[in-house]
Design a protein around this motif. Structure first.
Motif, PDB file in Angstrom:
ATOM      1  N   CYS A 144      51.331  42.547   9.723  1.00 37.03           N
ATOM      2  CA  CYS A 144      52.374  42.054  10.616  1.00 37.03           C
ATOM      3  C   CYS A 144      53.755  42.246   9.983  1.00 37.03           C
ATOM      4  N   CYS A 145      54.754  42.337  10.823  1.00 38.44           N
ATOM      5  CA  CYS A 145      56.126  42.543  10.357  1.00 38.44           C
ATOM      6  C   CYS A 145      56.794  41.205  10.067  1.00 38.44           C
ATOM      7  N   ILE A 146      57.634  41.189   9.064  1.00 31.60           N
ATOM      8  CA  ILE A 146      58.428  40.007   8.735  1.00 31.60           C
ATOM      9  C   ILE A 146      59.882  40.425   8.603  1.00 31.60           C
ATOM     10  N   SER A 147      60.770  39.455   8.767  1.00 33.22           N
ATOM     11  CA  SER A 147      62.197  39.682   8.505  1.00 33.22           C
ATOM     12  C   SER A 147      62.587  38.878   7.282  1.00 33.22           C
ATOM     13  N   ILE A 148      63.396  39.486   6.441  1.00 31.22           N
ATOM     14  CA  ILE A 148      63.792  38.879   5.165  1.00 31.22           C
ATOM     15  C   ILE A 148      65.263  38.488   5.244  1.00 31.22           C
ATOM     16  N   PRO A 149      65.572  37.201   5.300  1.00 34.93           N
ATOM     17  CA  PRO A 149      66.993  36.808   5.320  1.00 34.93           C
ATOM     18  C   PRO A 149      67.634  37.050   3.962  1.00 34.93           C
ATOM     19  N   SER A 150      68.861  37.498   3.971  1.00 39.33           N
ATOM     20  CA  SER A 150      69.557  37.738   2.705  1.00 39.33           C
ATOM     21  C   SER A 150      69.882  36.435   1.997  1.00 39.33           C
ATOM     22  N   ILE A 151      70.058  35.358   2.772  1.00 39.49           N
ATOM     23  CA  ILE A 151      70.336  34.032   2.216  1.00 39.49           C
ATOM     24  C   ILE A 151      69.318  33.049   2.768  1.00 39.49           C
ATOM     25  N   VAL A 152      68.740  32.231   1.882  1.00 37.71           N
ATOM     26  CA  VAL A 152      67.817  31.166   2.282  1.00 37.71           C
ATOM     27  C   VAL A 152      68.381  29.845   1.797  1.00 37.71           C
ATOM     28  N   HIS A 153      68.456  28.859   2.694  1.00 38.34           N
ATOM     29  CA  HIS A 153      68.894  27.507   2.328  1.00 38.34           C
ATOM     30  C   HIS A 153      67.642  26.652   2.142  1.00 38.34           C
ATOM     31  N   PHE A 154      67.481  26.129   0.935  1.00 31.82           N
ATOM     32  CA  PHE A 154      66.243  25.444   0.572  1.00 31.82           C
ATOM     33  C   PHE A 154      66.564  24.164  -0.183  1.00 31.82           C
ATOM     34  N   GLU A 155      66.236  23.024   0.448  1.00 30.94           N
ATOM     35  CA  GLU A 155      66.418  21.717  -0.196  1.00 30.94           C
ATOM     36  C   GLU A 155      67.835  21.540  -0.746  1.00 30.94           C
ATOM     37  N   PRO A 181      63.834  25.596  -8.303  1.00 29.94           N
ATOM     38  CA  PRO A 181      63.863  26.695  -9.276  1.00 29.94           C
ATOM     39  C   PRO A 181      65.211  27.406  -9.306  1.00 29.94           C
ATOM     40  N   THR A 182      65.482  28.059 -10.416  1.00 33.40           N
ATOM     41  CA  THR A 182      66.624  28.966 -10.486  1.00 33.40           C
ATOM     42  C   THR A 182      66.286  30.278  -9.795  1.00 33.40           C
ATOM     43  N   ILE A 183      65.061  30.745 -10.037  1.00 29.64           N
ATOM     44  CA  ILE A 183      64.547  31.953  -9.393  1.00 29.64           C
ATOM     45  C   ILE A 183      63.393  31.537  -8.492  1.00 29.64           C
ATOM     46  N   MET A 184      63.489  31.855  -7.218  1.00 35.72           N
ATOM     47  CA  MET A 184      62.437  31.466  -6.277  1.00 35.72           C
ATOM     48  C   MET A 184      61.687  32.715  -5.811  1.00 35.72           C
ATOM     49  N   GLY A 185      60.406  32.780  -6.170  1.00 36.37           N
ATOM     50  CA  GLY A 185      59.562  33.888  -5.749  1.00 36.37           C
ATOM     51  C   GLY A 185      58.683  33.473  -4.586  1.00 36.37           C
ATOM     52  N   LEU A 186      58.666  34.269  -3.529  1.00 37.03           N
ATOM     53  CA  LEU A 186      57.884  33.972  -2.328  1.00 37.03           C
ATOM     54  C   LEU A 186      56.853  35.082  -2.119  1.00 37.03           C
ATOM     55  N   GLN A 187      55.574  34.722  -2.176  1.00 32.83           N
ATOM     56  CA  GLN A 187      54.503  35.677  -1.942  1.00 32.83           C
ATOM     57  C   GLN A 187      54.041  35.597  -0.490  1.00 32.83           C
ATOM     58  N   VAL A 240      62.634  29.011 -15.451  1.00 32.26           N
ATOM     59  CA  VAL A 240      63.551  29.455 -14.401  1.00 32.26           C
ATOM     60  C   VAL A 240      62.825  29.700 -13.085  1.00 32.26           C
ATOM     61  N   PHE A 241      61.493  29.920 -13.143  1.00 33.23           N
ATOM     62  CA  PHE A 241      60.710  30.163 -11.928  1.00 33.23           C
ATOM     63  C   PHE A 241      60.032  28.909 -11.391  1.00 33.23           C
ATOM     64  N   MET A 249      62.000  38.001  -4.089  1.00 38.58           N
ATOM     65  CA  MET A 249      62.626  37.220  -5.158  1.00 38.58           C
ATOM     66  C   MET A 249      64.036  36.804  -4.750  1.00 38.58           C
ATOM     67  N   TYR A 250      64.314  35.508  -4.899  1.00 32.62           N
ATOM     68  CA  TYR A 250      65.619  34.947  -4.569  1.00 32.62           C
ATOM     69  C   TYR A 250      66.232  34.293  -5.804  1.00 32.62           C
ATOM     70  N   LEU A 251      67.547  34.423  -5.922  1.00 35.03           N
ATOM     71  CA  LEU A 251      68.299  33.822  -7.024  1.00 35.03           C
ATOM     72  C   LEU A 251      69.176  32.697  -6.483  1.00 35.03           C
ATOM     73  N   LYS A 252      69.133  31.559  -7.147  1.00 33.91           N
ATOM     74  CA  LYS A 252      69.951  30.421  -6.742  1.00 33.91           C
ATOM     75  C   LYS A 252      71.428  30.785  -6.859  1.00 33.91           C
ATOM     76  N   CYS A 253      72.190  30.470  -5.841  1.00 34.23           N
ATOM     77  CA  CYS A 253      73.599  30.855  -5.835  1.00 34.23           C
ATOM     78  C   CYS A 253      74.433  29.764  -5.180  1.00 34.23           C
ATOM     79  N   LEU A 254      75.732  29.913  -5.294  1.00 29.02           N
ATOM     80  CA  LEU A 254      76.632  28.985  -4.617  1.00 29.02           C
ATOM     81  C   LEU A 254      76.493  29.135  -3.102  1.00 29.02           C
TER      82      LEU A 254
END
Length: 508
Positions: free
Chosen positions: A311-322, A287-293, A206-207, A385-390
């Protein structure tokens, strides 16, 4: 136990990779058993928090030292006076913690000394429903790590346990993973990878991200390829200095084409020489579960030591990937320095719109404002950690509005073909309908009232995408308004994408 050499932090990793794998590791070589700041033995030093205490940094929990002889009376008194998060150290015996922990169905994990890195990784894995269900379905009994992990997950799933034992022990897991020194802080991401790898079977699938790298020689356009697999995708922060980095941009940069020239040229087997080479990456398996380090630890050649990038980062609630959409559900945070610090995890459990902070034995709810601030700007996020969703629908547009009705439409979800269904909610009336179209007229509304509408994509299995949200005010009189893509004069409207069923209930 790792042995360090001067100028070479770890025998398993070269200098440029070691601290990315071991950000929270103690600065003292294994086996010395002393805290350099205080000159005290490990057993006298409070685990992963010793660096913060010796450096004068603020420690969130209250630390109270009580002689064993006075324990019964004083502990009872202190617990009555401080019903919140309380941390107690007893002289002359192993460090213990008494914490008011466990909220609802969620329980904390005991910190055996400096195992906050492991607790954060275990809570993330437990709250990953797909991984937890795979672990439960595996019948293998010879794999000790798998056996202990199943026992731990079963204990964590107990909804109600005795008030005095809401904290679950991880001793079985640490023993099976051969973690001998529980007072040595290590890296949460490395041990999350170790656990995923150790359970074997189909659970890690799943990862898994499969990437094909294509190498092209610039001389005669010779090409070769190789396949790489990741369970966690490492994201570089980048050489340029920015006030804030965006995770979405960092992910796109990871898969962007690159050119190796000058000292980085690669050897071409066909040309029998080093040549300028172009590298292209293509996703073979999503992946079903996408982990970003977030690679916060780097070697500073001027200081000749490893340093942490704050440094500061911003975390989007939704990521569109491929062509796929992913929704954030967990973050492992590391606060402190390279030489000492502390891990905790922010997690939104499955089928729960509430975010929680899992900090060893303490579990607490997080306010929406805190999550919004943390996701907009944080210097602590280390693993996301991101979960694949509709995919969510396109933005909502209002086509007409009267005193008692509103007509609205929305765009087709990106990447979906064929028939789709959508759930439409309007908060004020607490009503919800499912429709197979992208336009609808809602009647029976009150004149002069502002209404908030949310639309989400519904899957065949009943799963739901993040929603898009928009607000509009009905007409005060009997006048109807025909609206285009832009708001009319004096009209109040907002439209944005959120990571939960609707803005008023969940963020992100």
């Amino acid at each position: 136990m790792e042995q360090f050499q001067k100028g070479h932090p770890c025998s398993r990793h070269p200098p440029q990779e070691h601290r990315e794998s071991h950000p929270g590791e103690a600065a003292v070589p294994a086996g010395e058993g002393l805290c350099r700041r205080a000159g005290r033995a490990d057993g006298q030093c409070q685990g992963e928090r010793h660096g913060a205490q010796h450096a004068g940094a603020q420690v969130p929990e209250m630390l109270i030292v009580v002689p064993v002889a006075d324990m019964p009376v004083k502990v009872k008194s202190l617990l009555n006076q401080n019903p919140g998060d309380l941390r107690i150290s007893f002289w002359g015996q192993e460090t213990k913690r008494k914490t008011i922990s466990g909220i609802g169905n969620y329980n904390g994990l005991q910190n055996q000394g400096a195992t906050c890195y492991l607790n954060s990784a275990l809570q993330i894995l437990f709250m990953t429903k797909e991984f937890r269900e795979n672990i439960a379905s595996i019948k293998e009994e010879e794999n000790e790590v798998l056996v202990q992990l199943k026992k731990l997950f079963e204990n964590l799933q107990v909804e109600k346990i005795q008030e005095e034992s809401k904290t679950i022990s991880t001793r079985g897991v640490t023993t099976s993973l051969k973690i001998d020194n529980v007072y040595e802080q290590q890296d949460a991401v490395e041990w999350l990878r170790n656990i995923i790898s150790a359970v074997g079977s189909s659970a890690p699938k799943v990862f898994e991200v499969t990437v094909q790298k294509l190498f092209k020689c610039s001389n005669k356009h010779h090409s070769s390829s190789q396949e790489d697999k990741f369970t966690i995708i490492p994201l570089s922060i980048g050489p340029e200095k920015k006030e804030k980095y965006n995770v979405d941009d960092m992910l796109q940069a990871f898969f962007a084409s690159a050119m190796l020239d000058e000292d980085n040229r690669m050897y071409c087997d066909d040309c029998h020489d080093k040549t300028i080479t172009t590298i292209e990456q293509k996703i073979q398996q999503r992946p079903t579960i996408m982990g970003l380090q977030i690679k916060r630890f780097e070697f500073n050649y001027q200081m000749m030591e490893w340093v942490k990038n704050r440094c500061c980062i911003s975390i989007p609630s939704i990521v569109h990937f491929e062509g796929c959409s992913y929704r954030v559900y967990g973050v492992i945070n590391h606060n402190g320095s390279l030489k000492s610090g502390h891990y905790n995890a922010y997690i939104k459990p499955p089928n729960d719109d509430q975010w929680y902070k899992f900090d060893d034995s303490c579990v607490q709810k997080l306010k929406k404002d805190h999550i919004k601030r943390h996701f907009d700007r944080t210097s602590e996020a280390y693993l996301i950690m991101y979960l694949k969703c509709l995919p969510p629908p396109g933005p909502i547009q209002f086509t007409s509005v009267t005193s008692d009705s509103v007509s609205l439409c929305w765009g087709t979800p990106e990447g979906l073909t064929g028939p789709q269904r959508f759930r439409v909610n309007w908060k004020q009336e607490r009503k919800s309908i499912i429709v197979p179209v992208t336009t609808i007229t809602i009647e029976g509304l009150s004149p002069g009232e502002e209404y908030e509408f949310s639309v989400a994509t519904i899957g065949d299995s009943g799963s739901q995408s993040p929603c898009v949200v928009a607000s509009i005010q009905t007409a005060a009189g009997d006048h109807a308004r025909i609206l285009g893509a832009k708001p009319g004069k004096g009209e109040k409207r907002k439209s944005e994408s959120q990571g939960g069923p609707c803005w008023s209930e969940s963020f992100p």
